[in-house]
Write an enzyme that holds these catalytic residues in place. Structure first.
Site, short mmCIF file in Angstrom:
data_model
loop_
_atom_site.label_atom_id
_atom_site.label_comp_id
_atom_site.label_asym_id
_atom_site.label_seq_id
_atom_site.Cartn_x
_atom_site.Cartn_y
_atom_site.Cartn_z
N ASP A 64 -10.04 7.91 -0.60
CA ASP A 64 -9.37 6.72 -0.05
C ASP A 64 -8.01 7.04 0.56
O ASP A 64 -7.46 8.13 0.38
CB ASP A 64 -9.23 5.64 -1.14
N GLU B 284 -12.86 -2.35 -6.08
CA GLU B 284 -12.41 -3.24 -7.14
C GLU B 284 -13.60 -4.04 -7.70
O GLU B 284 -14.66 -4.11 -7.07
CB GLU B 284 -11.37 -4.22 -6.57
N HIS C 145 -12.30 0.17 -11.62
CA HIS C 145 -12.52 0.55 -10.23
C HIS C 145 -12.72 2.06 -10.10
O HIS C 145 -12.20 2.84 -10.88
CB HIS C 145 -11.42 0.02 -9.30
C1 F6R Z 1 -7.65 7.60 -6.34
C2 F6R Z 1 -8.64 6.62 -6.71
C3 F6R Z 1 -8.48 5.69 -7.87
C4 F6R Z 1 -7.90 6.36 -9.11
C5 F6R Z 1 -7.72 5.33 -10.23
C6 F6R Z 1 -7.07 5.94 -11.44
O1 F6R Z 1 -8.07 8.31 -5.19
O2 F6R Z 1 -9.59 6.54 -6.03
O3 F6R Z 1 -9.72 5.13 -8.17
O4 F6R Z 1 -8.75 7.38 -9.52
O5 F6R Z 1 -6.93 4.28 -9.77
O6 F6R Z 1 -5.75 6.27 -11.13
P1 F6R Z 1 -4.87 7.16 -12.10
O7 F6R Z 1 -5.49 8.50 -12.13
O8 F6R Z 1 -3.50 7.20 -11.46
O9 F6R Z 1 -4.87 6.50 -13.42
#
Ligand code: F6R
Length: 242
Positions: free
Chosen positions: A67, A143, A138
């Site tokens: 993303d 979402e 997600h």
């Molecule tokens: C990032 C992504 C998100 C994260 C998720 C967890 O490219 O696609 O789905 O993997 O928001 O984020 P963290 O690792 O910061 O807890």
């Protein structure tokens, strides 16, 4: 889904790096799907160290990130492009031309989504997709409520996701409101998935993932339908009732 429990974040990162390095070393040309956020930083650190110490080469590796924020240029310190350069790409021997991240600055974001999805397909699909999970389940920026059929698309970020990501910005106001993300179907087409989960804040999500039915209200639940998913989770994320 195979679940590997490790003691802590460091061990999760080490275990994940061993998995990724073995894959790279055992294939002529590997296409990796990459995530950003806090979770995979340790993994990327381990990959960098291994590259320097053991010489694992990324010259034949292609990457596709999950993303990118809409409205942030490649130069923006909070863009996922910058994240990938500073946390991985600048420290290994991967040609930047083999790394792919959706453009957050495309004039036509919908067209950019189609282009990105086609590029993944033209590259022969993703061999190994690295995923983190949001507290609301997600994956990518898909979402709750996102269709399981979705390909790469534009998303309106929920307030909870914007708040979770605000730690990287000066203020919540600066966190973009939209992003381009691979869809659930794009992710599910990967031949193998490695989901990393660390910390108490992910405990509830982990519990739902293990116990709940497959539902679009909890996007990560779709992973139960994928034939090759490994979850590496630390005890803080798995410590359900202790
Ligand atoms: C990032 C992504 C998100 C994260 C998720 C967890 O490219 O696609 O789905 O993997 O928001 O984020 P963290 O690792 O910061 O807890």
């Amino acid at each position: 889904m195979k679940i590997i429990e490790v003691s802590d974040y460091k061990q999760m990162s080490v275990k994940a790096s061993q998995h990724v390095i073995a894959k790279i070393r055992n294939s002529d040309c590997l296409t990796l799907g990459l995530a950003t956020g806090g979770t995979p930083k340790g993994l990327y650190g381990e990959l960098i160290e291994d590259h320097h110490v053991n010489g694992t080469s990324y010259k034949c590796v292609n990457t596709f990130n999950l993303d990118e924020y809409i409205g942030l240029s490649k130069e923006d310190p909070n863009s996922y492009y910058q994240y990938m350069c500073s946390n991985l790409f600048s420290h290994i021997d991967i040609p930047l031309s083999q790394t792919h991240i959706p453009s957050g600055m495309a004039d036509d974001a919908a067209e950019e989504c189609r282009r990105y999805e086609n590029m993944i397909e033209d590259a022969g699909g993703i061999d190994l997709q690295i995923l983190g999970i949001g507290e609301n389940g997600h994956i990518g920026f898909n979402e709750p409520g996102t269709s399981f059929q979705s390909a790469t698309h534009i998303v309106d970020l929920t307030e909870s996701t914007r708040e979770a990501n605000a730690r990287y910005f000066e203020s919540l106001d600066e966190v973009p409101r939209q992003a381009i993300t691979m869809g659930i179907s794009s992710i599910m087409k990967s031949r193998e998935i490695l989901l990393l989960v660390s910390g108490e804040s992910k405990r509830e999500a982990m519990q739902k993932l293990m116990e709940n039915d497959v539902t679009e209200n909890f996007p990560a639940s779709i992973l139960k339908k994928h034939p090759k998913v490994t979850i590496i989770a630390d005890s803080a994320a798995l410590d359900l009732k202790r």
